[in-house]
Structures are given as C-alpha cells and as structure tokens.
Motif scaffolding. Structure first.
Motif: not given
Length: 92
Positions: A83-92
C-alpha cells in the motif's frame, strides 16, 4: 558476448526486463526460504520442550499457533508495504 542465450530476446538483444524479473523472483524465493527457516527455528525453541521422535499434542498446537502468528504478521507487513509503495508511486 552474453553467456546465456536465455537472456536474449528474439532480436538478439539482452532482455533486461526479463532478467530483472528472474533475479527478483530468485531473491524473493531466497527471502521466503530464509523467513521459513527463521520461523521454524523460533517456533521450535519456543514450543518444543522435550525433543523426541514425535511431537505431543501441546507441542503440535504451539508450533501451529506460532507459525500462524508469524504468517499473519508477514501478511499484514506485506500488505502495508504494498500500500505504501502504491501511494509513493501515485505521488510521483
């Protein structure tokens, strides 16, 4: 020249993505094997009071619950990391 024809695609180019996936899969398998070894070691120390040819019912129950707790914890940790990885990917 590359040493393995399996690392090349049909055009003779090195398949970087395929090679990356293969390495990632091998690393994941090694990490999983290491995890199960650690779980086995910790649950053995915690649960097995008198080693012998067979486990008694208490030992069996303890080992099963111990392993379940570790696997449940790993599931929660893995889901949180994903979930954190997906959130970080969405922020980039």
């Amino acid at each position: 020249a590359p040493t393995s024809s399996s690392a090349m695609d049909s055009s003779g180019q090195i398949d970087v993505e395929g090679t990356k996936k293969k390495v990632q899969n091998e690393l994941a398998a090694a990490a999983l094997q290491d995890l199960f070894q650690k779980i086995t070691d910790k649950c053995y120390v915690k649960c097995i009071q008198k080693p012998g040819a067979k486990l008694d019912n208490n030992d069996q129950t303890c080992v099963a619950k111990c392993m379940d707790r570790y696997l449940d914890t790993m599931t929660v940790v893995s889901q949180t990391m994903a979930a954190r990885s997906q959130q970080q990917a969405a922020m980039q």
